[in-house]
Design a protein around this motif. Structure first.
Motif, PDB file in Angstrom:
ATOM      1  N   ILE A  20       5.800  -0.123   6.377  1.00  0.00           N
ATOM      2  CA  ILE A  20       7.265  -0.538   6.207  1.00  0.00           C
ATOM      3  C   ILE A  20       7.287  -2.019   6.786  1.00  0.00           C
ATOM      4  O   ILE A  20       8.061  -2.798   6.272  1.00  0.00           O
ATOM      5  N   ILE A  21       6.638  -2.107   8.097  1.00  0.00           N
ATOM      6  CA  ILE A  21       6.607  -3.378   8.587  1.00  0.00           C
ATOM      7  C   ILE A  21       6.010  -4.643   7.484  1.00  0.00           C
ATOM      8  O   ILE A  21       6.426  -5.720   7.546  1.00  0.00           O
ATOM      9  N   ASP A  80       0.656  -1.279   0.011  1.00  0.00           N
ATOM     10  CA  ASP A  80       0.074   0.102  -0.162  1.00  0.00           C
ATOM     11  C   ASP A  80       0.765   1.166   0.069  1.00  0.00           C
ATOM     12  O   ASP A  80       0.366   2.382   0.459  1.00  0.00           O
ATOM     13  N   PHE A  81       2.015   1.131  -0.503  1.00  0.00           N
ATOM     14  CA  PHE A  81       2.975   2.432  -0.619  1.00  0.00           C
ATOM     15  C   PHE A  81       2.491   3.110  -1.948  1.00  0.00           C
ATOM     16  O   PHE A  81       2.023   2.348  -2.903  1.00  0.00           O
ATOM     17  N   GLY A  87      10.658 -10.752   3.102  1.00  0.00           N
ATOM     18  CA  GLY A  87      11.638 -11.565   4.069  1.00  0.00           C
ATOM     19  C   GLY A  87      12.744 -11.019   4.428  1.00  0.00           C
ATOM     20  O   GLY A  87      13.392 -11.801   4.774  1.00  0.00           O
ATOM     21  N   LEU A  88      12.596  -9.881   4.725  1.00  0.00           N
ATOM     22  CA  LEU A  88      13.776  -9.052   5.116  1.00  0.00           C
ATOM     23  C   LEU A  88      14.020  -8.715   6.619  1.00  0.00           C
ATOM     24  O   LEU A  88      12.901  -8.244   7.177  1.00  0.00           O
ATOM     25  N   ALA A  89      15.210  -8.789   7.400  1.00  0.00           N
ATOM     26  CA  ALA A  89      15.310  -8.405   8.749  1.00  0.00           C
ATOM     27  C   ALA A  89      16.057  -6.918   8.586  1.00  0.00           C
ATOM     28  O   ALA A  89      15.981  -6.258   9.693  1.00  0.00           O
ATOM     29  N   PHE A  90      16.808  -6.748   7.481  1.00  0.00           N
ATOM     30  CA  PHE A  90      17.570  -5.229   7.461  1.00  0.00           C
ATOM     31  C   PHE A  90      17.355  -4.938   6.114  1.00  0.00           C
ATOM     32  O   PHE A  90      17.500  -5.576   5.163  1.00  0.00           O
ATOM     33  N   LYS A  95      12.422  -4.264  13.898  1.00  0.00           N
ATOM     34  CA  LYS A  95      11.203  -3.457  13.827  1.00  0.00           C
ATOM     35  C   LYS A  95      11.819  -1.768  14.329  1.00  0.00           C
ATOM     36  O   LYS A  95      11.044  -1.281  14.384  1.00  0.00           O
ATOM     37  N   VAL A  96      13.053  -1.914  14.510  1.00  0.00           N
ATOM     38  CA  VAL A  96      13.550  -0.484  14.653  1.00  0.00           C
ATOM     39  C   VAL A  96      13.656   0.190  13.310  1.00  0.00           C
ATOM     40  O   VAL A  96      14.302  -0.513  12.436  1.00  0.00           O
ATOM     41  N   MET A  97      13.302   1.617  13.132  1.00  0.00           N
ATOM     42  CA  MET A  97      13.658   2.315  12.018  1.00  0.00           C
ATOM     43  C   MET A  97      14.194   3.736  12.329  1.00  0.00           C
ATOM     44  O   MET A  97      13.665   4.392  13.275  1.00  0.00           O
ATOM     45  N   ILE A  98      15.118   4.240  11.698  1.00  0.00           N
ATOM     46  CA  ILE A  98      15.657   5.495  11.669  1.00  0.00           C
ATOM     47  C   ILE A  98      15.727   6.207  10.434  1.00  0.00           C
ATOM     48  O   ILE A  98      16.117   5.543   9.381  1.00  0.00           O
ATOM     49  N   ALA A  99      14.941   7.254  10.357  1.00  0.00           N
ATOM     50  CA  ALA A  99      14.802   8.062   9.316  1.00  0.00           C
ATOM     51  C   ALA A  99      15.631   9.370   9.175  1.00  0.00           C
ATOM     52  O   ALA A  99      15.587  10.033  10.195  1.00  0.00           O
ATOM     53  N   VAL A 100      16.315   9.701   8.191  1.00  0.00           N
ATOM     54  CA  VAL A 100      16.787  10.922   7.945  1.00  0.00           C
ATOM     55  C   VAL A 100      16.480  11.774   6.550  1.00  0.00           C
ATOM     56  O   VAL A 100      16.206  11.003   5.740  1.00  0.00           O
TER      57      VAL A 100
END
Length: 362
Positions: free
Chosen positions: A262-263, A131-132, A270-273, A218-223
């Motif tokens: 994103i989740i 849904d992006f 199937g990605l962890a990173f 589940k950690v997300m860092i946005a710049v």
């Protein structure tokens, strides 16, 4: 537990993370590829899960980070007649090994998922299913289809490549590399342009700026990547090797609805990173551009020291949890301290590069 880094000792990210994990008191191991040297040995035994890499045993409770493996290295004494055979045998064995890593507690990332997500068409498909908003896109080697696509757009059009590539001409002493650029219909008047290699053409988003989101579990860092000169329009491609406008980064908050997407995207991929790139339009909407499952992330800390990306990533790998959700920071694990270390000094000795040029933005 042991963290196995499938990278190489000439890679800044691999060595920095290896150093950080040791600072956490963990056993870390860099292994680049199978080959004829003892340090490149690999053994897989069945039916037991028994894998040994360069003399280091892999356990199911371990973590594997598939950073950027090197190609297998065949013995230099191999005859010309046998080189193709030996190369193919090494490749098949290595592929089997890389696909076996998904059985450990944490693999960042599954080799199968990582290879699948290298395909830009697959990224767009999964992004749409998550849904992006995605820009109008065409992938084609048909001149008429390409020109019709551009003609129907109400905005500018950009061209991007499937993979990065460098043209290095010793004769002309030039070095050119692929970049995302604007393209117009007249650029396609020669049918050879489309026929020589497939094109990715995409609607250009009239943007305020681009955003890089680094996802670790589940950690997300946005710049946000913004012009230092606010009077200038944002570049089509913000990466320094393609853009000579000084840029800076600013921490941004990810809207909750984008976090949820994103989740969903990461689960479906199937990605962890991964490192996700977005354009933010003038209405504040987030447009998905692409995902890089082996993307660089330490440049963010290099630009903004308070974002301790190295410490967070080391905590992620040490957690053994693909649903990692803890912003635990060890203040002693940072790039400033790493670049005082023996590991960094050795890295400088073995590489043609030095200092900050190790950290590329991609």
């Amino acid at each position: 537990m042991t963290v196995h880094i499938i990278g190489n000792e000439g890679d800044y990210h691999s060595v920095a993370v290896h150093w950080g994990l040791k600072k956490l008191g963990l056993h870390s191991h860099i292994w680049a590829t199978p080959g004829y040297r003892q340090s490149q040995s690999m053994t897989m035994k069945y039916p037991k899960f028994d894998i040994v890499l360069g003399g280091v045993k892999l356990n199911k409770s371990d973590t594997v980070w598939i950073r950027r493996p090197l190609l297998p290295e065949i013995h230099p004494n191999t005859s010309d007649l046998d080189k193709k055979f030996c190369t193919n045998e090494y490749k098949e064995a290595f592929d089997g090994l890389l696909n076996s890593f998904e059985y450990v507690k944490l693999c960042a990332n599954s080799y199968k998922a990582q290879r699948q997500m290298e395909r830009k068409a697959m990224q767009l498909r999964i992004a749409f299913d998550s849904d992006f908003l995605i820009p109008k896109t065409i992938i084609t080697n048909n001149q008429d289809e390409a020109k019709e696509f551009i003609n129907q757009l109400s905005s500018s059009c950009i061209y991007k490549t499937f993979l990065p590539h460098i043209w290095d001409s010793e004769e002309k002493r030039t070095l050119n590399m692929t970049a995302t650029t604007k393209i117009n219909i007249d650029d396609l008047n020669d049918a050879f342009i489309a026929q020589s290699s497939p094109l990715i053409l995409q609607e250009y988003i009239d943007k305020l700026h681009d955003v890089r989101v680094t996802v670790m579990g589940k950690v997300m860092i946005a710049v946000a990547i913004v012009n230092k000169n606010k009077l200038e329009a944002p570049p089509v491609d913000w990466r320094p090797k393609h853009n000579h406008t000084p840029m800076s980064i600013v921490c941004v908050t990810i809207p909750e609805k984008i976090k949820n997407k994103i989740i969903l995207f990461m689960e479906r991929a199937g990605l962890a990173f991964s490192c996700l790139d977005f354009s933010i339009d003038k209405m504040g909407e987030w447009w998905f551009l692409e995902s890089n499952a082996t993307g660089q992330f330490l440049w963010i800390e290099d630009d903004e020291k308070k974002l301790n990306m190295l410490s967070i990533f080391c905590s992620f790998l040490s957690s053994g949890d693909k649903n990692f959700n803890c912003m635990k920071i060890n203040s002693s694990i940072n790039l400033i301290e790493f670049e005082k270390s023996e590991e960094f000094i050795n890295l400088q000795k073995t590489s043609k590069l030095g200092g900050q040029s190790f950290i590329t933005k991609e």
